[in-house]
Write a protein that holds these residues in place. Structure first.
Motif, PDB file in Angstrom:
ATOM      1  N   UNK A 191       0.838  -1.192   0.000  1.00 57.48           N
ATOM      2  CA  UNK A 191       0.000   0.000   0.000  1.00 57.48           C
ATOM      3  C   UNK A 191       0.878   1.248   0.000  1.00 57.48           C
ATOM      4  N   UNK A 192       0.473   2.235  -0.792  1.00 55.44           N
ATOM      5  CA  UNK A 192       1.135   3.535  -0.784  1.00 55.44           C
ATOM      6  C   UNK A 192       0.070   4.574  -0.440  1.00 55.44           C
ATOM      7  N   UNK A 193       0.191   5.144   0.748  1.00 54.43           N
ATOM      8  CA  UNK A 193      -0.786   6.141   1.194  1.00 54.43           C
ATOM      9  C   UNK A 193      -0.037   7.398   1.604  1.00 54.43           C
ATOM     10  N   UNK A 194      -0.124   8.436   0.775  1.00 57.42           N
ATOM     11  CA  UNK A 194       0.572   9.686   1.058  1.00 57.42           C
ATOM     12  C   UNK A 194       0.135  10.293   2.394  1.00 57.42           C
ATOM     13  N   UNK A 195      -1.133  10.075   2.755  1.00 60.12           N
ATOM     14  CA  UNK A 195      -1.647  10.715   3.957  1.00 60.12           C
ATOM     15  C   UNK A 195      -1.026  10.154   5.232  1.00 60.12           C
ATOM     16  N   UNK A 196      -0.496   8.939   5.167  1.00 59.00           N
ATOM     17  CA  UNK A 196       0.194   8.402   6.335  1.00 59.00           C
ATOM     18  C   UNK A 196       1.349   9.323   6.727  1.00 59.00           C
ATOM     19  N   UNK A 197       2.036   9.849   5.721  1.00 54.90           N
ATOM     20  CA  UNK A 197       3.154  10.761   5.974  1.00 54.90           C
ATOM     21  C   UNK A 197       2.659  12.071   6.570  1.00 54.90           C
ATOM     22  N   UNK A 199      -0.120  12.443   8.316  1.00 51.63           N
ATOM     23  CA  UNK A 199      -0.562  12.145   9.674  1.00 51.63           C
ATOM     24  C   UNK A 199       0.629  12.103  10.623  1.00 51.63           C
ATOM     25  N   UNK A 200       1.698  11.436  10.185  1.00 56.95           N
ATOM     26  CA  UNK A 200       2.889  11.312  11.022  1.00 56.95           C
ATOM     27  C   UNK A 200       3.513  12.683  11.291  1.00 56.95           C
ATOM     28  N   UNK A 201       3.592  13.513  10.239  1.00 53.84           N
ATOM     29  CA  UNK A 201       4.166  14.851  10.399  1.00 53.84           C
ATOM     30  C   UNK A 201       3.323  15.688  11.358  1.00 53.84           C
ATOM     31  N   UNK A 202       2.000  15.638  11.189  1.00 53.27           N
ATOM     32  CA  UNK A 202       1.108  16.406  12.059  1.00 53.27           C
ATOM     33  C   UNK A 202       1.245  15.954  13.507  1.00 53.27           C
ATOM     34  N   UNK A 203       1.312  14.650  13.720  1.00 50.17           N
ATOM     35  CA  UNK A 203       1.434  14.122  15.079  1.00 50.17           C
ATOM     36  C   UNK A 203       2.732  14.594  15.742  1.00 50.17           C
ATOM     37  N   UNK A 205       4.697  17.100  14.973  1.00 53.07           N
ATOM     38  CA  UNK A 205       4.725  18.542  15.202  1.00 53.07           C
ATOM     39  C   UNK A 205       3.899  18.898  16.438  1.00 53.07           C
ATOM     40  N   UNK A 206       2.722  18.300  16.538  1.00 51.87           N
ATOM     41  CA  UNK A 206       1.868  18.585  17.694  1.00 51.87           C
ATOM     42  C   UNK A 206       2.518  18.101  18.974  1.00 51.87           C
ATOM     43  N   UNK A 207       3.138  16.902  18.911  1.00 54.08           N
ATOM     44  CA  UNK A 207       3.795  16.334  20.084  1.00 54.08           C
ATOM     45  C   UNK A 207       4.959  17.233  20.521  1.00 54.08           C
ATOM     46  N   UNK A 208       5.718  17.745  19.541  1.00 51.76           N
ATOM     47  CA  UNK A 208       6.842  18.626  19.864  1.00 51.76           C
ATOM     48  C   UNK A 208       6.338  19.919  20.495  1.00 51.76           C
ATOM     49  N   UNK A 209       5.231  20.454  19.969  1.00 49.90           N
ATOM     50  CA  UNK A 209       4.663  21.689  20.512  1.00 49.90           C
ATOM     51  C   UNK A 209       4.195  21.485  21.958  1.00 49.90           C
ATOM     52  N   UNK A 210       3.649  20.299  22.223  1.00 50.75           N
ATOM     53  CA  UNK A 210       3.176  19.978  23.558  1.00 50.75           C
ATOM     54  C   UNK A 210       4.329  19.935  24.557  1.00 50.75           C
TER      55      UNK A 210
END
Length: 212
Positions: A191-197, A199-203, A205-210
């Motif tokens: 499977x190739x799902x661009x959105x996985x990348x 999702x990972x980037x958003x997570x 970034x949010x985790x780092x901000x937290x």
């Protein structure tokens, strides 16, 4: 190959090693140390040695790795030391983008057939390739020696595309459609799902901000 049980993560890292080694080659580097290769690949040198050990002995103690020899060996180990003919099913925006992507052929994956069920697309020529009805897959797989199927259909048509490919004798499928599909055990499916990348980037970034 020393082992038939190669972790999927190792295969992914080998692809990275080829990419980095190819960059070294373009820069004119003939020999690279395990430390320098590890740093460029964002892993440690022991991980590189462990990954390569599945396939044999590489490198010279005190010298490092000969870049071209290691590229050749990894490609042979991965089975990409030859060309693979591919069938693309679903000639929408993504499918057309892949047909225009020159890196596929440069990397040895040659899209030799483009297929679609839309009667308005059948007969159209994209990048010098005529779009053929998906029902013609069995004949075209044999005629063009197609081995890998690439699905770029809308999600609701992905399973039907997979069925066409399997029925035509394709043994490996790469699914870009945002849908899970069912295939027999003897069919290798990726499977190739661009959105996985995304999702990972958003997570992260949010985790780092937290943490800040």
């Amino acid at each position: 190959m020393k082992s038939e049980h190669i972790p999927k993560a190792t295969i992914a890292r080998l692809a990275t090693y080829i990419q980095v080694l190819s960059e070294f080659k373009r820069e004119g580097t003939d020999v690279v140390s395990s430390e320098r290769l590890a740093e460029a690949c964002s892993v440690n040198s022991s991980q590189i040695r462990k990954d390569l050990a599945y396939f044999g002995e590489f490198g010279v103690r005190g010298v490092g790795y000969y870049v071209q020899d290691l590229i050749t060996s990894i490609k042979r180990s991965l089975g990409i030391d030859r060309a693979w003919n591919c069938a693309l099913v679903g000639v929408g925006n993504l499918g057309r983008a892949l047909l225009r992507h020159r890196e596929f052929s440069r990397k040895g994956f040659i899209i030799r057939g483009a297929f679609d069920c839309d009667p308005y697309k059948i007969g159209e020529v994209v990048e010098g390739m005529e779009i053929v009805c998906s029902r013609q897959l069995p004949a075209k797989v044999k005629e063009l020696s197609l081995e890998i199927g690439v699905i770029t259909t809308p999600p609701e048509r992905a399973q039907r595309a997979a069925n066409y490919l399997i029925g035509a004798g394709i043994k490996g499928i790469i699914n870009f459609a945002p849908a899970r599909i069912a295939v027999p055990k003897h069919i290798h499916l990726e499977y190739v799902d661009f959105f996985h990348c995304f999702y990972a980037a958003a997570f992260h970034i949010r985790f780092a901000d937290t943490n800040d």
